[in-house]
Scaffold this active site. Structure first.
Site, mmCIF file in Angstrom:
data_model
loop_
_atom_site.group_PDB
_atom_site.id
_atom_site.type_symbol
_atom_site.label_atom_id
_atom_site.label_comp_id
_atom_site.label_asym_id
_atom_site.label_seq_id
_atom_site.Cartn_x
_atom_site.Cartn_y
_atom_site.Cartn_z
ATOM 1 N N THR A 1 30.182 60.104 82.125
ATOM 2 C CA THR A 1 30.613 60.089 80.710
ATOM 3 C C THR A 1 31.692 59.596 80.193
ATOM 4 O OG1 THR A 1 30.982 62.453 80.770
ATOM 5 C CG2 THR A 1 28.926 61.863 80.405
ATOM 6 N N LYS B 1 20.910 59.019 82.587
ATOM 7 C CA LYS B 1 21.307 58.387 83.664
ATOM 8 C C LYS B 1 20.852 58.833 85.024
ATOM 9 C CE LYS B 1 25.590 59.663 82.346
ATOM 10 N NZ LYS B 1 25.220 60.146 80.920
ATOM 11 N N THR B 2 20.663 60.287 85.204
ATOM 12 C CA THR B 2 19.919 60.735 86.424
ATOM 13 C C THR B 2 18.546 60.345 86.580
ATOM 14 O OG1 THR B 2 21.597 62.635 86.280
ATOM 15 C CG2 THR B 2 19.499 62.987 87.556
ATOM 16 N N ARG C 1 17.037 64.231 76.194
ATOM 17 C CA ARG C 1 17.097 65.637 76.432
ATOM 18 C C ARG C 1 16.907 66.802 75.232
ATOM 19 N NH1 ARG C 1 22.207 66.591 79.800
ATOM 20 N NH2 ARG C 1 20.573 65.908 81.604
ATOM 21 N N ASP D 1 27.023 61.433 90.583
ATOM 22 C CA ASP D 1 27.108 62.199 89.253
ATOM 23 C C ASP D 1 28.591 62.467 88.618
ATOM 24 O OD1 ASP D 1 26.262 62.362 86.548
ATOM 25 O OD2 ASP D 1 25.237 64.237 86.956
#
Length: 371
Positions: A166, A72-73, A225, A117
């Site tokens: 999320t 997302k980032t 990640r 965020d």
């Protein structure tokens, strides 16, 4: 997640730690063409951005949802790069007062991308101020208190808000409706993770064969990640052991040493399943009792271990407590007694996508913002 919890976070935790943030900055793709996976979201987002460029206007506000660690980032940064616009980054927990948000909004330049965020964790007063800012590019600054208070309108330059969450279900309807584009990020397939790993290995100047990429990807829980984190640990193992070309055997040995098995389960995951099966005959057992049995805090079991075990079909969450499924017994190599199999709830595997999202989203309550 507290500093202590973050320090103790397992290798396969989806939340980012300081090392992840430093490395991710170098590994992040810079444009949509280099971004691996999420084909549907990439295609739709590309169309939105191209249309905005052709109109010569700021892009519509974008909401990105999905579990931690899926990009997302990175997509927020790509949106800013594709629009050739500056990027401002903040998070919901950092905005606890309307004044905090007003200070950020009033300093934006025309066309700037504001990445917010964990937007669902923003305070309600700031949330209500954001409604007008997104729709009318204006905020009202309240000066004074009581009957003498005055609202001073402040015009804002056109900007693009990129919100990440999320737990999209916690966003109020009026806020969700103000986003022009909403994209939900899904977990990656093993093949997609292999592509992520190939790109990362090239940037890290590592020599890895195809079988090793498949080995690492298969233990990465569908999360880029985690893939990159495991790749770094394999790199460390190879450096210490003097291995120039990393193959499947080397990758497997490295990850076995870090107690990440072939299904991506780590020590905590296996401890939870082992306790359920050997101490409670498969359950059901309450969360607190299970946590005591494995020597962890209840929130650690609930937010770190459970989401993935539920998604893999190894753990069931029932009204009476947690139970180990037949898949858990098989994974641990323990034969399930006939009496346990007969007592298994018939609808245990009738899990909806919403149930899985809820299980993954539980981790957000303790996780750091995904930035």
């Amino acid at each position: 997640m507290t500093d202590k919890q973050q320090e103790e976070a397992p290798l396969v935790a989806p939340a980012a730690d300081p090392e992840d943030r430093a490395v991710e900055a170098a590994l992040r793709p810079k444009n949509l063409d280099d971004f691996v996976g999420q084909k549907r979201v990439r295609r739709q987002l590309s169309l939105v951005l191209e249309a905005s460029r052709l109109r010569g206007r700021s892009a519509d506000h974008v909401l990105l949802s999905g579990p931690p660690g899926l990009g997302k980032t990175t997509l927020a940064m790509i949106i800013a790069a594709e629009m050739n616009a500056p990027l401002r980054i903040t998070s919901g927990p950092a905005i606890q007062h309307a004044g905090d948000l007003a200070a950020i909004l009033s300093s934006l330049t025309e066309g700037e991308v504001l990445f917010l965020d964990e937007i669902h964790r923003m305070s309600r007063p700031a949330e209500e101020m954001l409604y007008m800012a997104m729709e009318d590019f204006r905020v009202d600054i309240i000066v004074g208190k009581g009957p003498g208070a005055t609202a001073i309108p402040l015009e804002l330059p056109p900007f693009t808000l990129v919100g990440a969450t999320t737990r999209a279900g916690l966003l109020p309807g009026p806020l969700r409706d103000r986003f022009g584009f909403t994209g939900h990020l899904e977990f990656y397939s093993t093949e997609e993770l292999e592509l992520v790993l190939r790109r990362s290995a090239m940037l890290m100047d590592m020599k890895v064969n195809s079988a090793a990429f498949a080995e690492i990807a298969g233990r990465s829980r569908g999360t880029p990640r985690i893939s990159n984190r495991l790749l770094r640990r394999v790199r460390d193992w190879a450096l210490v052991h003097g291995v120039d070309l990393i193959d499947a055997r080397s990758a497997g040995a490295a990850l076995d040493m870090y107690e990440v098995d072939a299904r991506g389960l780590d020590r905590l995951d296996r401890s939870v399943l082992t306790a359920l099966i050997t101490k409670f005959n498969g359950g059901p057992v309450g969360l607190s009792t299970l946590a005591i049995a494995v020597g962890e805090e209840p929130e650690t079991v609930e937010t770190v271990a459970e989401p993935y075990l539920v998604r893999e079909g190894m753990l069931g969450r029932t009204p009476r407590g947690r139970i180990a499924t037949a898949a858990a017994w098989r994974h641990l190599g323990i034969e399930m007694p006939a009496t346990v199999a007969a007592a298994m709830p018939e609808d245990l595997f009738s899990v909806t996508p919403e149930d899985l999202l809820d299980a993954e989203a539980d981790a957000d309550s303790w996780a750091q913002p995904d930035s």
